[in-house]
Design an enzyme around this catalytic site. Structure first.
Site, PDB file in Angstrom:
ATOM      1  N   ASP A  21      37.667  46.431  40.994  1.00 49.12           N
ATOM      2  CA  ASP A  21      38.627  46.852  42.022  1.00 49.12           C
ATOM      3  C   ASP A  21      37.925  47.031  43.368  1.00 49.12           C
ATOM      4  O   ASP A  21      36.736  47.344  43.425  1.00 49.12           O
ATOM      5  CB  ASP A  21      39.312  48.155  41.567  1.00 49.12           C
ATOM      6  CG  ASP A  21      40.625  48.400  42.296  1.00 49.12           C
ATOM      7  OD1 ASP A  21      41.122  47.479  42.983  1.00 49.12           O
ATOM      8  OD2 ASP A  21      41.164  49.523  42.175  1.00 49.12           O
ATOM      9  N   HIS A  38      38.029  38.633  47.608  1.00 52.09           N
ATOM     10  CA  HIS A  38      38.096  38.032  46.271  1.00 52.09           C
ATOM     11  C   HIS A  38      36.972  37.010  46.084  1.00 52.09           C
ATOM     12  O   HIS A  38      36.396  36.894  45.010  1.00 52.09           O
ATOM     13  CB  HIS A  38      39.472  37.392  46.044  1.00 52.09           C
ATOM     14  CG  HIS A  38      40.594  38.385  46.063  1.00 52.09           C
ATOM     15  ND1 HIS A  38      40.540  39.565  45.367  1.00 52.09           N
ATOM     16  CD2 HIS A  38      41.798  38.385  46.717  1.00 52.09           C
ATOM     17  CE1 HIS A  38      41.666  40.250  45.582  1.00 52.09           C
ATOM     18  NE2 HIS A  38      42.436  39.556  46.399  1.00 52.09           N
ATOM     19  N   ASN A  69      50.137  42.487  39.219  1.00 54.19           N
ATOM     20  CA  ASN A  69      49.609  41.818  40.411  1.00 54.19           C
ATOM     21  C   ASN A  69      50.517  40.696  40.932  1.00 54.19           C
ATOM     22  O   ASN A  69      50.363  40.247  42.065  1.00 54.19           O
ATOM     23  CB  ASN A  69      48.193  41.273  40.170  1.00 54.19           C
ATOM     24  CG  ASN A  69      47.130  42.354  40.101  1.00 54.19           C
ATOM     25  OD1 ASN A  69      46.163  42.263  39.346  1.00 54.19           O
ATOM     26  ND2 ASN A  69      47.287  43.427  40.900  1.00 54.19           N
ATOM     27  N   TRP A  70      51.512  40.268  40.112  1.00 52.83           N
ATOM     28  CA  TRP A  70      52.487  39.277  40.619  1.00 52.83           C
ATOM     29  C   TRP A  70      53.278  39.847  41.785  1.00 52.83           C
ATOM     30  O   TRP A  70      53.869  39.103  42.561  1.00 52.83           O
ATOM     31  CB  TRP A  70      53.463  38.853  39.516  1.00 52.83           C
ATOM     32  CG  TRP A  70      52.836  38.109  38.387  1.00 52.83           C
ATOM     33  CD1 TRP A  70      52.664  38.564  37.108  1.00 52.83           C
ATOM     34  CD2 TRP A  70      52.289  36.776  38.400  1.00 52.83           C
ATOM     35  NE1 TRP A  70      52.041  37.601  36.338  1.00 52.83           N
ATOM     36  CE2 TRP A  70      51.815  36.494  37.102  1.00 52.83           C
ATOM     37  CE3 TRP A  70      52.170  35.792  39.391  1.00 52.83           C
ATOM     38  CZ2 TRP A  70      51.204  35.282  36.760  1.00 52.83           C
ATOM     39  CZ3 TRP A  70      51.569  34.589  39.053  1.00 52.83           C
ATOM     40  CH2 TRP A  70      51.097  34.335  37.753  1.00 52.83           C
ATOM     41  N   ARG A 189      35.131  51.366  36.253  1.00 55.31           N
ATOM     42  CA  ARG A 189      36.056  50.973  37.319  1.00 55.31           C
ATOM     43  C   ARG A 189      35.388  51.209  38.665  1.00 55.31           C
ATOM     44  O   ARG A 189      34.864  52.298  38.921  1.00 55.31           O
ATOM     45  CB  ARG A 189      37.378  51.740  37.258  1.00 55.31           C
ATOM     46  CG  ARG A 189      38.358  51.255  38.358  1.00 55.31           C
ATOM     47  CD  ARG A 189      39.775  51.747  38.213  1.00 55.31           C
ATOM     48  NE  ARG A 189      40.639  51.066  39.165  1.00 55.31           N
ATOM     49  CZ  ARG A 189      41.938  50.853  39.016  1.00 55.31           C
ATOM     50  NH1 ARG A 189      42.541  51.281  37.945  1.00 55.31           N
ATOM     51  NH2 ARG A 189      42.632  50.221  39.943  1.00 55.31           N
ATOM     52  N   SER A 197      45.455  51.632  35.193  1.00 58.65           N
ATOM     53  CA  SER A 197      46.273  50.501  35.660  1.00 58.65           C
ATOM     54  C   SER A 197      46.660  49.560  34.512  1.00 58.65           C
ATOM     55  O   SER A 197      46.585  48.336  34.649  1.00 58.65           O
ATOM     56  CB  SER A 197      45.547  49.734  36.774  1.00 58.65           C
ATOM     57  OG  SER A 197      45.255  50.578  37.860  1.00 58.65           O
ATOM     58  N   GLU A 208      33.919  55.712  26.764  1.00 60.60           N
ATOM     59  CA  GLU A 208      33.387  56.525  27.864  1.00 60.60           C
ATOM     60  C   GLU A 208      33.780  55.848  29.180  1.00 60.60           C
ATOM     61  O   GLU A 208      33.621  54.638  29.327  1.00 60.60           O
ATOM     62  CB  GLU A 208      31.856  56.614  27.766  1.00 60.60           C
ATOM     63  CG  GLU A 208      31.371  57.346  26.525  1.00 60.60           C
ATOM     64  CD  GLU A 208      31.818  58.804  26.499  1.00 60.60           C
ATOM     65  OE1 GLU A 208      31.930  59.425  27.569  1.00 60.60           O
ATOM     66  OE2 GLU A 208      32.064  59.309  25.384  1.00 60.60           O
TER      67      GLU A 208
HETATM   68  C1  IPE Z   1      43.883  46.570  38.552  1.00 64.58           C
HETATM   69  O1  IPE Z   1      43.649  46.665  39.927  1.00 64.58           O
HETATM   70  C2  IPE Z   1      44.025  45.134  38.154  1.00 64.58           C
HETATM   71  C3  IPE Z   1      42.823  44.314  38.298  1.00 64.58           C
HETATM   72  C4  IPE Z   1      41.631  44.739  38.611  1.00 64.58           C
HETATM   73  C5  IPE Z   1      43.028  42.926  38.030  1.00 64.58           C
HETATM   74  P1  IPE Z   1      44.813  46.935  40.958  1.00 64.58           P
HETATM   75  O2  IPE Z   1      44.177  47.039  42.301  1.00 64.58           O
HETATM   76  O3  IPE Z   1      45.878  45.920  40.804  1.00 64.58           O
HETATM   77  O4  IPE Z   1      45.360  48.334  40.455  1.00 64.58           O
HETATM   78  P2  IPE Z   1      46.248  49.444  41.204  1.00 64.58           P
HETATM   79  O5  IPE Z   1      47.461  48.752  41.732  1.00 64.58           O
HETATM   80  O6  IPE Z   1      45.425  50.017  42.305  1.00 64.58           O
HETATM   81  O7  IPE Z   1      46.533  50.441  40.141  1.00 64.58           O
HETATM   82  C1  IPE Z   2      40.603  43.775  42.732  1.00 59.06           C
HETATM   83  O1  IPE Z   2      40.574  44.050  44.088  1.00 59.06           O
HETATM   84  C2  IPE Z   2      41.004  42.349  42.424  1.00 59.06           C
HETATM   85  C3  IPE Z   2      42.355  42.176  41.884  1.00 59.06           C
HETATM   86  C4  IPE Z   2      43.196  43.124  41.573  1.00 59.06           C
HETATM   87  C5  IPE Z   2      42.784  40.813  41.664  1.00 59.06           C
HETATM   88  P1  IPE Z   2      41.887  44.430  44.880  1.00 59.06           P
HETATM   89  O2  IPE Z   2      42.500  43.171  45.402  1.00 59.06           O
HETATM   90  O3  IPE Z   2      42.784  45.275  44.070  1.00 59.06           O
HETATM   91  O4  IPE Z   2      41.302  45.254  46.101  1.00 59.06           O
HETATM   92  P2  IPE Z   2      41.913  46.589  46.730  1.00 59.06           P
HETATM   93  O5  IPE Z   2      42.104  47.536  45.613  1.00 59.06           O
HETATM   94  O6  IPE Z   2      43.201  46.215  47.390  1.00 59.06           O
HETATM   95  O7  IPE Z   2      40.867  47.031  47.707  1.00 59.06           O
HETATM   96 MG    MG Z   3      42.995  47.270  43.790  1.00 60.28          MG
END
Ligand code: IPE
Ligand code: IPE
Ligand code: MG
Length: 246
Positions: A21, A38, A69-70, A189, A197, A208
């Site tokens: 994340d 990314h 994420n969609w 994480r 999530s 853990e």
């Molecule tokens: C969780 O991250 C999903 C992935 C790492 C693929 P998100 O960034 O989508 O999670 P939320 O929305 O902050 O909970």
């Molecule tokens: C994790 O990074 C990658 C995916 C969820 C695909 P994010 O894209 O969620 O990055 P933040 O959380 O918005 O910084």
């Molecule tokens: Mg994120």
């Protein structure tokens, strides 16, 4: 002494699960578009995959795209799907060189066909590697997986192939996408968020948890070693008292 030297190689977690994340925030802090985050995140995937294989971890499972994420802007979703194809096409050679097998969990049927085909081909091309298994959770969510398992078991019961009395922990786990992997001992994480999530809800029941404020593109080999070291210094009691463990 660095963390790598402090790690007890005889007590490694067999399976590490990671919620990658903070790619977007990493890019934003640099005044760049989220997609650049990314791209930087892919480099961390390569780095951490190799570090896990090198140290002797057997299973690494990465949350790459959740069912939620969609709901991101179409532009970002498309960029992520393209990046997946591009990365898979490039990385198979490296995976084979390092004897790493690729797998996936999640509902691939909903992915664009190019992404799905690239994934299927990469899985096939790395199927004989046995040093470590890298699993990408793609269009995955824990509730989706548990619901699917319940549906499968209910159908078997309806067909008379299964007595509901026989449903227990092991039988349920065998109906999950992770049926041929041990549960992760360690969940990491990045980015400072402290939630699941919808990740591996069943499998993380006794894992853990390790949270770090570092964004995923900034997560280095040494940070992985630190997480493993901290994991090794936790007391895993599984309901018992401390005295019973010692
Ligand atoms: C969780 O991250 C999903 C992935 C790492 C693929 P998100 O960034 O989508 O999670 P939320 O929305 O902050 O909970
Ligand atoms: C994790 O990074 C990658 C995916 C969820 C695909 P994010 O894209 O969620 O990055 P933040 O959380 O918005 O910084
Ligand atoms: Mg994120």
């Amino acid at each position: 002494m660095n963390f790598e030297e402090k790690i007890d190689k005889s007590k490694l977690p067999q399976h590490i699960a990671i919620i990658m994340d903070g790619n977007g925030r990493w890019a934003k802090a640099k005044g760049q578009p989220r997609v650049m985050g990314h791209r930087a995140g892919v480099k961390t995937v390569r780095r951490i995959t190799e570090a896990c294989a090198k140290i002797g971890v057997k299973y690494l499972t990465l949350y790459a795209f959740s069912t939620e994420n969609w709901n991101r802007p179409a532009f970002e979703v498309n960029a992520l799907m393209r990046l997946l194809v591009e990365t898979l096409n490039k990385e198979v050679k490296v995976l084979n060189k390092n004897k790493i097998q690729l797998q996936t969990i999640g509902d691939l049927s909903k992915l664009p066909s190019r992404s799905r085909k690239a994934m299927e081909k990469a899985i096939e091309d790395t199927a004989n590697n046995n040093r470590m298994r890298l699993t990408l959770a793609l269009n995955y969510s824990g509730r989706w997986e548990i619901t699917e398992a319940a549906r499968t078991l209910a159908q078997k019961a309806k067909n008379g192939e299964l007595d509901p009395k026989d449903i227990n922990d092991d039988l349920f786990a065998a109906a999950l996408t992770t049926h041929d992997m041990p549960d992760p001992e360690l969940l990491i994480r990045t980015s400072g968020e402290t939630r699941l999530s919808n990740y591996l809800l069943w499998q993380l029941a006794y894992s853990e948890f390790y949270f770090t404020p570092l964004n995923w593109p900034d997560f280095m080999e040494e940070d992985l070693h630190e997480a493993i070291y901290i994991y090794q210094n936790r007391e895993r009691r599984f309901g018992k008292t401390s005295e019973q463990i010692k």
